[in-house]
Each structure stands twice: as structure tokens, then as C-alpha cells.
Design an enzyme around this catalytic site. Structure first.
Site, mmCIF file in Angstrom:
data_model
loop_
_atom_site.group_PDB
_atom_site.id
_atom_site.type_symbol
_atom_site.label_atom_id
_atom_site.label_comp_id
_atom_site.label_asym_id
_atom_site.label_seq_id
_atom_site.Cartn_x
_atom_site.Cartn_y
_atom_site.Cartn_z
ATOM 1 C CG ASP A 43 -1.737 1.093 1.392
ATOM 2 O OD1 ASP A 43 -2.638 1.837 0.733
ATOM 3 O OD2 ASP A 43 -1.465 1.959 2.517
ATOM 4 C CB THR A 78 -0.636 6.557 2.670
ATOM 5 O OG1 THR A 78 -1.161 6.971 0.932
ATOM 6 C CG2 THR A 78 -0.530 7.169 3.439
ATOM 7 C CG ASP A 135 -0.227 2.522 7.462
ATOM 8 O OD1 ASP A 135 -1.266 2.199 6.372
ATOM 9 O OD2 ASP A 135 0.391 3.201 8.076
#
Length: 746
Positions: free
Chosen positions: A437, A439, A635
């Protein structure tokens, strides 16, 4: 807003995969009632012990495993370990060695042509051997005999079953030879008419097994040393600021969440928190594995037990006690070390039938020697059967996998890599595709407002409207816009009736005006055309910026750009992963143009843009359907389903708790370079396990036939029970020693 993780709704954490069914032997607590185990608790038990071969066994006090009889060892979370078992076995070994030495001299003397060593007649020598050998077998060897009895009583046949049978046969035969020699056939009579005894074999076997246990306990005491070293890092005192600004030195237990604490130069940070005043550089190598100190300023997080440099600062205590990162690391590693890797299933399956097979081989050996062997046949039958029982001890087989896994998890913790279970280590080496991912994983996760353009409205007014709507959102991009507005001296406009559409954008009312902020698709749902802004938006996207559109009363009146800086270590991490042969796929909610720009900048193999949060898991499934072994790194809360779907989920330690709970691996620092390190550690660990299993099975495959006497017809070679005992002890110690080589990996 663009789809990238925007306005995600909170999900519910699925049960942690580290929960285990406890054996009935563990089910009761000290009060006799069922013990409730919460696998997500962060409490660190200070007095827990487990079996290295059966990690499901847990006890509050040291002792023996009721399944295999091995001495229990302290769990990884115990800073203070009880070495009572080691001290007791050491005493017994010393006594056994002192008494066994003269026994060996007496037994070897006739082979050197001395028929009456020390002037002892054969019958008298038998009594002397009885006096010397009995304390060794019955006192020094009592722990072994007790474990033998437990294995029979519970019908959990194990290595002590074989040892007990071998020692017991030799000792009982010798007792009969001393106290009732007339019961034996004349063929058993040796020089002087006395029946030969095997006290020395029984005593030496006990002594050698004790030596192996002592060395094994010492070696296994080192397997969790890395985690115990982490526990000892935490300081005991903290400087707490009173309301009047004065300082007091308090015990760590007295610190509460919200307390203001001062850290002076060279001191350890007592708990996890956020810097509110001052600054310094902090050495975080003990929990992240990174040697370079990290600069800390107001707003930055600090971690308990890390070492402050030459500066001084005040921070707010956010997490204390068992909630600190250090405590959670120790707990996670402790839980993981009690899990089993899939490769161990093969060893467990073989071990189920191993002991029974060895007993059958020993019986066949005894029968063959008793029928076809040379005189004294029965003596040869006894000696060779005992040798088979002793050398076939399956301790090395049982230890091969769990010892390597325990060492690897401890070393991973020192490098900032937390494996949730042993299966994660085994699977990590198979990964050939990494899905990331953007970001917070490739980027810092701290975006900042960089550009703004408006048409038909003042730029300040447009920014005030965007910030007024985004002020209701907790998304990082929303926070960046609000912060950017305030930095430009623009106060967010008051809005109401806020509504978030997951992955698309937000809307609210400013007075009577309908304000929409989000992606082109979101504005299009309300019939707003953004064509006039497309060229500018594409240019910003090509610079790896996220673009936000403002719709006001049915018209697109402004566009803003937010950039999330790429982490300094990301490019190096991707280069390392490519060297490891890993294909990298990036998922992002940004437009395809922004995704392509980031991919080109970092050398990523495939970039997929405009991915909604609930689509990430499906992209992982697509790659798995192509036969790829997929690891997913993320995250956020919305990454949890994809982390759970992947063959190995990798959570950034800087992200949310639910992401860490859904992942098989957690990178404490959130540094992608840890993935390459985790892969190297995984591959080294599995090589180590295979070496251990190969050696253990190879040792038994070679040793049992030799002990049975297959070489005797050709070379006249027999393996005495004493040598079999020495070989058995050496095999167990060698497996543990080989596993300890993993400690060299950083």
C-alpha cells in the site's frame, strides 16, 4: 478526496491467529478452575515455562513436560529465569561421573588382561560395582527414571522410554548376576565362575544422558536471550514534572498515562510517548535494529527503553507498563515461539511411530543374537538390544524445528522484525510477490498541501471551504489540508451535516451551500464536471501528488494537490527486494497517473491506481490465483482484510493495531528494508531446520543398524551401550548448537 484509504470506516478485528487450543494438562489454574487465555492480551507473565518440544505445554513453575518428560524452559518474556533444574542436573551429573569412572576402570581391566583389578575377586568385584553403580542409577538417574515412568503411565512414549528401558534392563540383569547368579545358565559364567554385570553400562549411560541434558539446558537458555536482553533495557525510574514545573524521581510503576516526563542527556526513555518540548537524537537500535540515532522534535513519538543522546526534552506518557512497544514485542515473540511450523508436522508424524518401531527393532535384535549369535549369546542379545534403545533416542528429531524457530524469532525481534508464529517464518521464504500500500508504507504517511488553484472564487476562500469540510475527517490527507490552510493563515469555514463516502470523498453544508470535496468520480455522482481541471490535475499527478477537487453548488471551482514524501529508505528497500527475486506490486487509491509516477520513480514492477479500500483483498486473491506466493504490506485499518488474505501479511509498526493483529509479520520501525531482512532470516532458518532434521534422521538411520550389530559378521564391530549413550547425547547438543548459529544473523 481520492480513493486512497480515504475516510475509512472502522472495522472489527478478527480473532488473533496466535490463539492456540491448550492441552487439557494446561487447562487449570492454581485454583483448579479453567484458565482463560486471551491471545491479544499484552500482559507479560513473569513466571511461565514451556516445553521446547511441546510448546502448547505451559506451567507457572519449572518442572518436566508431562508429554515428553523434558525439562521446561522459561518463556521468552521472562527476564529472570530459574536455573534450579540446571543446577540439580549438574550436581547429579558430577556425582554420576565420579562414581562411573572407577566402574569403567573395573569393567575395562579384564580387556587389558587384568583379571582381578585392585586384587578384587570376580564375585567381590560384582559387589563393588553394585555399590558404585546403584547410586548413579537410582539417585543421579532418578529424573530419567521418573520421566520413563511418566511416559509409560501416560502412554506417551518418548526418548526417556528408550533410555529407561535400556538402563533398566542393564541394571536389573546386573542385580540378578550379583544376588542370584545361580538363576543364569552356565554360558553366562565368566572368569572365576561369576556372571558378568553391566553396572558400568547403566551408570555411564545415565551419566552421559545427564551430560547431554545439562549441555542442552545451557544451550537452550541462550535461545531466548535476545528477548530477555530487550526486557532488561527498560529503566526503573523516571523524572516526572509536577504541576508547578518541579521534578520528582519516581518509580516506573508510578507513571500514569498523560504524565509529563523529562528525559536528560544519556538517559533511557522510560515509556512510550510524544515529545512536547525540546529535542534530541535518540538511539532506537534496541527495538528497530537501525544503528543511526533518530532526531526527535515536538510531535514526534518516542519509545520506551530507547537511549537519549546529548539533548533534553519533555514528553507526554502515552503508553505505560504492558502497553509499551517493548512489552508488546516481548509478548508477541513469546506467543510466536510457542507455535509450530508446518514442517514440524512431518517430524511429529514420524515421532508418533518412532519409539514403537525402535522397541520392535530392539526385540528383534535380542532374538536374533540369542538364537544365532556367538557365546555368550544372551549377553550379546542384552548388550545390543540396550545399545539400540539408547542410540535411537529421538530427542534430536523433536528439537530440530522448535529450537531453530525460537532462535530466529529472538533474532528477528532484535532487528525490529516480529513474527506472529512459526508458520509465518516458513511461508516468508516462499514469497515471490510483494503487494504494498502506498500511503504510510512507501511514503511517510504525513502528506502536506503543496498546490492550489481556483476559478470564480478566491483561492483563500476555496481553501477555507475545503479545510472546513476536511476538518471533520481523520484521514491523513484531510489533516494535511487543514494544517496547510492554517499555515497559510486561512481559518477553516464552519460546516455542518458532514458525510463521508468511503474511498471517494466527503461533503458538508456551509450555510445553505452544498460543498463536495473528493475525487472526480465522487463529484461526477453529483453531476459536477471537472474537465476544465483535468490538464492541471494530470500534471500534478505525474509529480506523484494526490489531487483533490472542490465542488460548490454544482460546479467544480477549485483543485488542490497534496504530496506525501517517499521514505528515504524506500528506494533502497525495493532494490534489495528485487535482488531477492521479489516482484513488487503497488496498490493506491490515487489516480493511475499518480501511481505510475511513483512506480517509475521507485522502479516498482506494477502499479494499480484508483483502488478502493475494499478491493485490496481481491487484488491479492487475483495474484494468488496466478500461482504467486503473495506478501502484503500495509499499515491502515482498511489493509487488514488484504493482510489476512495474503500468504504473509506484513504490518508497519507505525500503523494501526488492527493491521498488526491481522499480519503474520510486523516491522517495528515501518521500514520496508525489514522485509528483505525477514526473507533472509526466513530462508536461513528453514535451511537450519532442514539441516537439523537431516542430521537427526541420518544419525538414527546410521546408528540403529550399527547398534543392532549389522557390522559384526563382516568386521567384528559392535557398538557398546556406553558409546551409544555418548552418541545420543552428542546428537541432541549438536542440533541445539546448530540452531544457535542463527544468532549471528542481524
Amino acid at each position: 478526496m481520492p480513493p486512497e484509504d480515504h475516510h475509512t470506516e472502522h472495522g472489527t478485528a478478527r480473532p488473533s491467529r496466535c490463539a492456540h487450543d491448550r492441552d487439557a494438562l494446561n487447562a487449570e489454574g492454581p485454583d483448579g478452575r479453567a484458565r482463560a487465555e486471551d491471545p491479544r492480551r499484552s500482559r507479560i507473565d513473569a513466571a511461565k515455562y514451556t516445553c521446547p518440544m511441546h510448546p502448547e505445554i505451559r506451567r507457572d513453575v519449572p518442572g518436566d513436560c508431562p508429554i515428553c518428560g523434558m525439562a521446561l524452559v522459561a518463556l521468552a518474556g521472562n527476564a529472570e529465569t530459574d536455573d534450579g533444574e540446571l543446577r540439580d542436573l549438574t550436581r547429579r551429573f558430577i556425582v554420576g561421573a565420579v562414581l562411573s569412572l572407577p566402574l569403567v576402570v573395573l569393567a575395562m581391566a579384564p580387556m587389558a588382561g587384568v583379571m582381578e583389578p585392585f586384587g578384587l575377586a570376580p564375585r567381590t568385584r560384582g559387589w563393588v560395582e553394585f555399590v558404585l553403580g546403584t547410586p548413579v542409577v537410582l539417585w543421579a538417574g532418578w529424573p530419567l527414571l521418573r520421566k520413563f515412568w511418566l511416559s509409560i503411565r501416560h502412554w506417551a512414549l518418548n526418548m526417556y522410554t528408550l533410555i529407561g528401558m535400556g538402563v533398566g534392563l542393564a541394571y536389573l540383569f546386573s542385580l540378578g548376576a550379583v544376588f542370584a547368579p545361580g538363576l543364569f545358565p552356565r554360558e553366562f559364567a565368566e572368569h572365576g565362575g561369576a556372571v558378568g554385570t553391566y553396572f558400568e553400562a547403566a551408570a555411564v549411560i545415565v551419566t552421559l544422558v545427564l551430560l547431554g541434558d545439562v549441555l542442552q539446558l545451557r544451550a537452550m537458555g541462550q535461545t531466548s536471550q535476545a528477548v530477555r536482553d530487550l526486557l532488561r533495557l527498560a529503566p526503573n525510574l523516571a523524572w516526572r514534572l509536577r504541576e508547578d514545573g518541579s521534578e520528582e524521581h519516581v518509580a516506573l510503576d508510578a507513571v500514569a498515562v498523560g504524565d509529563r516526563l523529562r528525559v536528560k542527556p544519556g538517559e533511557k526513555i522510560p515509556v512510550d510517548g510524544t515529545v512536547i518540548e525540546g529535542g534530541s537524537r535518540v538511539d532506537e537500535s534496541m527495538v528497530t535494529g537501525e544503528p543511526m540515532p533518530v532526531a526527535k522534535a515536538p510531535g514526534d513519538r518516542v519509545t520506551g527503553a530507547t537511549l537519549n543522546g546529548s539533548g533534553s526534552f519533555i514528553f507526554r506518557a502515552d503508553r505505560i507498563g504492558s502497553e509499551t512497544l517493548l512489552a508488546r514485542i516481548v509478548h508477541m515473540v513469546g506467543e510466536a515461539q510457542r507455535t509450530r511450523a508446518p514442517i514440524q508436522r512431518l517430524a511429529d508424524l514420524i515421532a508418533v511411530y518412532f519409539v514403537q518401531t525402535v522397541v520392535v527393532i530392539a526385540v528383534i535384535t535380542a532374538v536374533v543374537w540369542a538364537v544365532f549369535g556367538p557365546e555368550p549369546r544372551f549377553a550379546y542379545a542384552l548388550v545390543n538390544a540396550v545399545a539400540v534403545l539408547i542410540i535411537a533416542c529421538p530427542c534430536a528429531v523433536g528439537l530440530a524445528t522448535p529450537i531453530s524457530m525460537t532462535v530466529a524469532m529472538g533474532q528477528g525481534a532484535l532487528s525490529g522484525i516480529l513474527f506472529r508464529n512459526a508458520e509465518a517464518i516458513e511461508r516468508m521464504r516462499q514469497v515471490d510477490t510483494l503487494v504494498v500500500d502506498k500511503t504510510g508504507t512507501l511514503t511517510l504517511g504525513r502528506p502536506a498541501l503543496t498546490d492550489l488553484a481556483a476559478d470564480g472564487i478566491d483561492e483563500g476562500a476555496a481553501l477555507a471551504l475545503i479545510a472546513g469540510v476536511e476538518a471533520h475527517s481523520e484521514h491523513p490527507i484531510a489533516a494535511a489540508i487543514v494544517a496547510g490552510a492554517r499555515a497559510r493563515g486561512v481559518a477553516p469555514t464552519e460546516t455542518e451535516a458532514f458525510e463521508a463516502v468511503n474511498g471517494l470523498g466527503v461533503r458538508a453544508l456551509s450555510g445553505t451551500r452544498d460543498v463536495i470535496v473528493g475525487s472526480p468520480a465522487f463529484l461526477a455522482q453529483s453531476g459536477i464536471d471537472v474537465t476544465q481541471w483535468q490538464d492541471r490535475a494530470e500534471r500534478w499527478r505525474s509529480e506523484a501528488k494526490t489531487v483533490v477537487f472542490l465542488g460548490l453548488e454544482g460546479r467544480a471551482v477549485a483543485v488542490a494537490a497534496v504530496a506525501d514524501p517517499i521514505k528515504e529508505t524506500t528506494a533502497e528497500a525495493i532494490a534489495q527486494l528485487r535482488v531477492e527475486g521479489v516482484r513488487i506490486v503497488m496498490l493506491t487509491g490515487d489516480s493511475n497517473a499518480t501511481a505510475a509516477a511513483v512506480a517509475a520513480q521507485l522502479g516498482i514492477d506494477e502499479a494499480i491506481g484508483e483502488v478502493l479500500p475494499d478491493q485490496k483483498a481481491s487484488h491479492v486473491q487475483r495474484l494468488q490465483a496466478q500461482g504467486r506466493k503473495v506478501a502484503m504490506a500495509g499499515d491502515g485499518i482498511n489493509d487488514a482484510p488484504a493482510l489476512a488474505q495474503a500468504d504473509v501479511g506484513i504490518a508497519m509498526g507505525t500503523g494501526t493495531d488492527i493491521a498488526m493483529e491481522s499480519a503474520g509479520v510486523t516491522l517495528v520501525k515501518g521500514d520496508l528494508r525489514g522485509i528483505a531482512r525477514a526473507m533472509r532470516l526466513s530462508r536461513a532458518t528453514m535451511r537450519n531446520v532442514k539441516q537439523n532434521l537431516g542430521f537427526a534422521f541420518g544419525y538414527n538411520a546410521l546408528g540403529i543398524p550399527i547398534a543392532a550389530g549389522v557390522l559384526y559378521p563382516f568386521f567384528g564391530i559392535l557398538l557398546s551401550p556406553m558409546l551409544a549413550g555418548a552418541a545420543m547425547a552428542a546428537s541432541s547438543v549438536s542440533v541445539v548448537t546448530n540452531a544457535l548459529r542463527l544468532r549471528r544473523l542481524a
